[in-house]
Design a protein around this motif. Structure first.
Motif, PDB file in Angstrom:
ATOM      1  N   VAL A 115       0.833  -1.208   0.000  1.00  0.00           N
ATOM      2  CA  VAL A 115       0.000   0.000   0.000  1.00  0.00           C
ATOM      3  C   VAL A 115       0.867   1.256   0.000  1.00  0.00           C
ATOM      4  N   ARG A 136      -1.977  -6.000  -4.874  1.00  0.00           N
ATOM      5  CA  ARG A 136      -3.215  -5.778  -4.105  1.00  0.00           C
ATOM      6  C   ARG A 136      -4.381  -6.524  -4.741  1.00  0.00           C
ATOM      7  N   GLY A 171     -10.514  -3.979   1.132  1.00  0.00           N
ATOM      8  CA  GLY A 171     -10.575  -2.556   1.440  1.00  0.00           C
ATOM      9  C   GLY A 171     -10.331  -2.287   2.910  1.00  0.00           C
ATOM     10  N   ASN A 174      -6.667  -2.595   3.541  1.00  0.00           N
ATOM     11  CA  ASN A 174      -5.969  -1.401   3.060  1.00  0.00           C
ATOM     12  C   ASN A 174      -6.178  -0.241   4.035  1.00  0.00           C
ATOM     13  N   GLY A 175      -7.405  -0.115   4.513  1.00  0.00           N
ATOM     14  CA  GLY A 175      -7.680   0.941   5.478  1.00  0.00           C
ATOM     15  C   GLY A 175      -6.910   0.734   6.773  1.00  0.00           C
ATOM     16  N   SER A 177      -4.083  -0.580   6.985  1.00  0.00           N
ATOM     17  CA  SER A 177      -2.698  -0.223   6.674  1.00  0.00           C
ATOM     18  C   SER A 177      -2.474   1.275   6.871  1.00  0.00           C
TER      19      SER A 177
ATOM     20  N   ASN B 174     -10.723   5.162   4.153  1.00  0.00           N
ATOM     21  CA  ASN B 174      -9.364   5.116   3.620  1.00  0.00           C
ATOM     22  C   ASN B 174      -9.202   3.929   2.668  1.00  0.00           C
ATOM     23  N   GLY B 175      -9.754   2.798   3.056  1.00  0.00           N
ATOM     24  CA  GLY B 175      -9.685   1.631   2.194  1.00  0.00           C
ATOM     25  C   GLY B 175     -10.434   1.846   0.886  1.00  0.00           C
ATOM     26  N   GLN B 179      -9.171   1.411  -2.945  1.00  0.00           N
ATOM     27  CA  GLN B 179      -9.914   0.611  -3.928  1.00  0.00           C
ATOM     28  C   GLN B 179     -10.290   1.477  -5.129  1.00  0.00           C
TER      29      GLN B 179
END
Lengths: 209, 209
Positions: A115, A136, A171, A174-175, A177, B174-175, B179
Motif C-alpha cells: 500500500v 493488491r 478494502g 488497506n484501510g 494499513s 481510507n480503504g 480501492q
DNA sequence: CAGGTTTCGTATCGATCGCTATGGATAATT
DNA sequence: AATTATCCATAGCGATCGATACGAAACCTG
C-alpha cells in the motif's frame, strides 16, 4: 551477475546480499519507492553505489526484489489464514487479525508495503505503481477464492457476491494499513478488525447486497 | 504578494489563480506531493516558474493551498453527512455513500487527496505527510463526535466505544480510497459502503468490542 | 605463478530537482 | 508625464537525482 548463481570465480562479495535487501525493503516500506533515494539506500545498506548496482541491477529491480522478499517474509499470515482448514469466517478472522498484528509490529514500518510503496507515483514510476496494484489485486482475488470455497461449502449465503465481499475485506485491510501508518496500535487495529468482521453474513443469513 | 489582497497597482496578473490552483490540486491528487514536479505543474497550470512562485510562494505552500481548496470544493459531502439532522446510522450511511461517489468521480483522480497526497514521504517532506495525517485524524475525530451525539441520543449502545467505531469507519473510507485508486467503480464502492454499514450496531443491540 | 573473472573504492557523470536573478512590460497613482 | 508597484519572460542557479567509468584488489582455475 546474479546473486542467486554461485560465483565461479573472481573477488568474493564483501557483504550479505540478503541483509542488504532487508535494509532496502524496510526503507522502501517506510518511505515508498520514489521518496527513497540512493543516498538513503547507500547508508541503510552500508554499501557503495557500484555495490548496489552490481548486485541488484538498478533501483527498480532492487525494489521488485524487495517486494518479493516482503511477500516471502512479512505477510505469511495471509497465506496461512486463507489456506487453513477452518470455516470461512474463521479464515477471514485470522486474516484480519493477522493484518492487525503485521501492520503494527514494533521495529517495523507501519502498514503494508504493497500500500505505502507507491500509492501515488510520477509518470516515470507508473510501472512500479502498476506492480503494487497487481499485488493488491492478487490479494483481493485470493480472498474472493476463499469466500467462494466457503460459499460452496454452505458457510455463506448462496446469493452472496464473493467479489463484492472480497473487495470489502481487502478494502478494510488497506484501510487498516493507513490507520497503522497514522499510529494505530495493534490493539486498536484488532478492534477495527473485529468490527469489520461483524459485517460478514452468517450461514443462511439473508444478504442484501 | 498575496492573491487574497486587492492589488493597489502594478501590472495585473495574466492568469486566474483559482484555475491554476485547481490544476495543481488535481495534479497533486493524481501523483502525490513529491512525485509532482515543478515541470509538471508548470505545464498543467500553464504558467512559468516565476508566476507560480510569485503567486504561491513555493511548492509546499502551493500544496497546502491545494489541500485547503480540496477540502472546500471536493469533500463537502462529509460535512453535509455529519451535520445533517438525521439518525446517526443515516448520517454514516450518507458519509460512506458520499465517499463512494466522491472517490470515483469521472474526470477526477481516484480516491482521496488526503490519502494519496503523501502516504509515504522522504524525510524532507515529513511535514507534509504530518499535515495530511492531521487531516485524516480530524476526519476520524469528526466521525467520533457524530457517533457520540448519536449514542447520547440513544441511537447506539451505551457501552459502545465511539473512538473504535470511528476508527473503523475512517479506516473503511481510507480503504475505499485505495480501492478507488485501483479502479473500483462507483457502484462497487457503494456496495462496499453498504457492506461496511452492516457492521454498525443498532439501537439497544449488544456490542462486543 | 599466470590468466581470467568478479568486486572493490574513488570519483564522478548527465539529467532533473526546486527555485531565483535580471530586466523589460503594464498597470494605478500623483 | 513621472513615479511607483507589480508581473512577465528568459535564462540559469546550486543541489540532488539515479547511475557509471576507471583501475586496483581479491578470488578461482590452469
Amino acid at each position: 551477475m546474479d546473486n542467486l548463481e554461485k560465483a565461479r570465480g573472481g573477488r568474493p562479495r564483501a557483504f550479505d546480499p540478503d541483509r542488504a535487501l532487508d535494509a532496502a525493503m524496510h526503507l522502501f516500506w517506510e518511505h515508498g519507492y520514489e521518496a527513497t533515494s540512493l543516498a538513503m539506500l547507500r547508508e541503510a545498506m552500508g554499501l557503495t553505489p557500484p555495490q548496489i548496482y552490481n548486485a541488484f541491477t538498478d533501483k527498480e529491480t532492487l525494489f521488485r526484489k524487495a517486494l518479493t522478499r516482503y511477500h516471502e517474509t512479512e505477510i505469511g499470515f495471509a497465506l496461512d489464514a486463507l489456506s487453513a482448514q477452518v470455516p470461512v469466517r474463521e479464515a477471514i478472522s485470522r486474516l484480519l487479525l493477522g493484518a492487525a498484528d503485521a501492520y503494527s509490529r514494533p521495529g517495523k514500518p507501519g502498514g503494508c508495503l504493497f500500500v505505502s510503496g507507491a500509492l501515488a507515483a510520477s509518470p516515470q514510476a507508473q510501472a512500479i505503481a502498476d506492480e503494487l496494484r497487481a499485488y493488491r489485486k492478487a490479494s483481493e482475488a485470493a480472498i474472493a477464492d476463499r469466500l467462494a470455497k466457503g460459499r460452496a461449502a454452505g458457510e455463506l449465503p448462496e446469493e452472496l457476491s464473493v467479489e463484492n465481499l472480497a473487495k470489502y475485506i481487502a478494502g478494510v485491510m488497506n484501510g487498516m494499513s493507513i490507520q497503522a501508518r497514522d499510529g494505530a496500535s495493534a490493539e486498536e487495529l484488532r478492534l477495527l478488525a473485529l468490527t469489520a468482521l461483524a459485517a460478514m453474513p452468517a450461514e443462511g443469513q439473508k444478504w442484501q447486497a
